[in-house]
Scaffold this active site. Structure first.
Site, PDB file in Angstrom:
ATOM      1  N   LYS A  55       0.844  -1.204   0.000  1.00 12.05           N
ATOM      2  CA  LYS A  55       0.000   0.000   0.000  1.00 12.05           C
ATOM      3  C   LYS A  55       0.872   1.244   0.000  1.00 12.05           C
ATOM      4  O   LYS A  55       0.652   2.180  -0.769  1.00 12.05           O
ATOM      5  CB  LYS A  55      -0.932   0.007   1.221  1.00 12.05           C
ATOM      6  CG  LYS A  55      -2.104  -0.950   1.083  1.00 12.05           C
ATOM      7  CD  LYS A  55      -2.826  -1.150   2.407  1.00 12.05           C
ATOM      8  CE  LYS A  55      -3.839  -2.279   2.261  1.00 12.05           C
ATOM      9  NZ  LYS A  55      -4.407  -2.727   3.537  1.00 12.05           N
ATOM     10  N   GLN A  99      -4.990  -1.383   9.492  1.00 10.59           N
ATOM     11  CA  GLN A  99      -4.947  -2.740   8.963  1.00 10.59           C
ATOM     12  C   GLN A  99      -5.608  -3.715   9.943  1.00 10.59           C
ATOM     13  O   GLN A  99      -5.308  -3.717  11.137  1.00 10.59           O
ATOM     14  CB  GLN A  99      -3.480  -3.130   8.706  1.00 10.59           C
ATOM     15  CG  GLN A  99      -3.280  -4.464   8.035  1.00 10.59           C
ATOM     16  CD  GLN A  99      -3.717  -4.507   6.577  1.00 10.59           C
ATOM     17  OE1 GLN A  99      -3.795  -3.477   5.905  1.00 10.59           O
ATOM     18  NE2 GLN A  99      -4.014  -5.682   6.085  1.00 10.59           N
ATOM     19  N   ASP A 122     -11.356   2.951   3.813  1.00 14.50           N
ATOM     20  CA  ASP A 122     -11.806   1.555   3.783  1.00 14.50           C
ATOM     21  C   ASP A 122     -13.319   1.465   3.618  1.00 14.50           C
ATOM     22  O   ASP A 122     -13.845   0.413   3.250  1.00 14.50           O
ATOM     23  CB  ASP A 122     -11.452   0.854   5.106  1.00 14.50           C
ATOM     24  CG  ASP A 122     -10.223  -0.034   5.017  1.00 14.50           C
ATOM     25  OD1 ASP A 122      -9.955  -0.572   3.929  1.00 14.50           O
ATOM     26  OD2 ASP A 122      -9.540  -0.178   6.046  1.00 14.50           O
TER      27      ASP A 122
HETATM   28  N1  GUN Z   1      -6.935  -6.609   6.081  1.00 13.95           N
HETATM   29  C1  GUN Z   1      -7.083  -7.338   4.946  1.00 13.95           C
HETATM   30  N2  GUN Z   1      -7.702  -6.606   3.995  1.00 13.95           N
HETATM   31  C2  GUN Z   1      -7.941  -5.391   4.546  1.00 13.95           C
HETATM   32  C3  GUN Z   1      -8.543  -4.188   4.050  1.00 13.95           C
HETATM   33  O1  GUN Z   1      -9.010  -4.111   2.898  1.00 13.95           O
HETATM   34  N3  GUN Z   1      -8.596  -3.160   4.924  1.00 13.95           N
HETATM   35  C4  GUN Z   1      -8.106  -3.237   6.186  1.00 13.95           C
HETATM   36  N4  GUN Z   1      -8.207  -2.170   6.965  1.00 13.95           N
HETATM   37  N5  GUN Z   1      -7.541  -4.328   6.672  1.00 13.95           N
HETATM   38  C5  GUN Z   1      -7.464  -5.388   5.852  1.00 13.95           C
END
Ligand code: GUN
Length: 299
Positions: A55, A99, A122
């Site tokens: 990311k 996350q 998100d």
């Molecule tokens: N963990 C796995 N996929 C995601 C996601 O799309 N967003 C977040 N915040 N955590 C994750």
């Protein structure tokens, strides 16, 4: 019948990232604005570390600012909430992503609720879920279903009137996916483990989204000939053909069967997966524009 077209999510994600980069450049030139994304990782889960690294790398590649916060696994909920409070106030931060999963001493619900809904890239905050459910154009939309929708529109153009079946009712994929398809005027069925006559329901669908987390569950006979199939599943299974202890990734759809019946299908890997981070970057630009009252560029 001809085999299904394979939808190349990796290539489409690269196209979306290029569009995001162009939008970032436009915001910088016209408004001296650089969108910023803060990613918070608690603990040392290896898979999460890989996601967070990707990311951050892609955020910088499209010209945005990346703020990484790595916290020890034993941090308290109060400490994490204090960090989020600071990010909510920071004018250089337009998007916040914590996350998941979080260590057990921290309430996921409390953390998601603490993020400013306008910075919630998100789209997990209840305010954004409510905005999406009520058709509010300002909703921040969860990245995975947004990526699925973009691939569907790229493949099919107009979606209005099509029958769509979403298999799986999670808050992160199934429910927002159903809301997005409804917003596109599809006739939507949200199916799950208790659905009666599941195979018949699936076979009626022009669009089939599989998001249950059960390896190769959707068989070729479940698919309407010519349907568009989007496979959100990422399941690791043993692959003895590759050697002892080897594994491979498969989706929720039995690809080898489905490719003989569907009109178009996403592979695993290389389908939905790459689109998720591309949509996160897109959401960050969208959030920055909303916060500065700027029209959101085409992306
Ligand atoms: N963990 C796995 N996929 C995601 C996601 O799309 N967003 C977040 N915040 N955590 C994750």
């Amino acid at each position: 019948m001809a085999k299904a077209k394979i939808i190349d999510g990796k290539a489409f994600a690269a196209t979306v990232r290029n569009r995001v980069a162009a939008a970032v450049e436009q915001l910088r030139k016209a408004y001296d604005l650089t969108p910023g994304l803060a990613v918070v990782l608690v603990g040392e889960d290896p898979a999460s570390q890989v996601y967070v690294r990707n990311k951050a790398k892609q955020t910088v590649e499209v010209g945005m600012e990346s703020f990484e916060h790595r916290l020890p696994p034993d941090i308290s909920e109060v400490q994490l909430l204090t960090l989020i409070g600071g990010l909510n106030k920071d004018p250089k931060v337009h998007g916040i992503l914590v996350q998941l999963p979080l260590p057990e001493q921290i309430s996921e619900a409390a953390v998601l609720a603490a993020i400013d809904p306008d910075k919630d890239v998100d789209g997990f905050h209840v305010v954004n879920a409510g905005r999406l459910a009520t058709g509010d154009a300002d909703a921040m939309v969860p990245c995975t279903p947004l990526g699925c929708l973009m691939m569907l529109k790229e493949q099919l153009g107009e979606l209005a009137g099509l029958k769509a079946l979403v298999l799986g009712r999670s808050n992160i994929v199934g429910k927002p996916m159903a809301a997005l398809l409804l917003r596109e005027s599809c006739t939507v069925t949200l199916a799950h483990s208790k659905t009666h006559n599941l195979t018949e329901e699936c076979r009626a669908a022009d669009i089939l989204i599989a998001a249950v987390g059960r390896e190769q569950m959707v068989k070729g006979s479940w698919i309407k000939p010519g349907a568009t199939v989007i496979d959100v599943g990422i399941n690791r299974i043993p692959a003895p053909e590759k050697g002892e202890d080897k594994t491979r990734l498969v989706g929720d759809v039995d690809f080898d069967e489905a490719v003989e019946v569907a009109g178009a299908i996403t592979p695993v890997p290389g389908g939905v997966g790459p689109m998720t981070i591309a949509c996160l970057l897109r959401n960050t630009v969208t959030a920055a524009c909303h916060q500065h009252d700027i029209d959101v560029p085409e992306m």
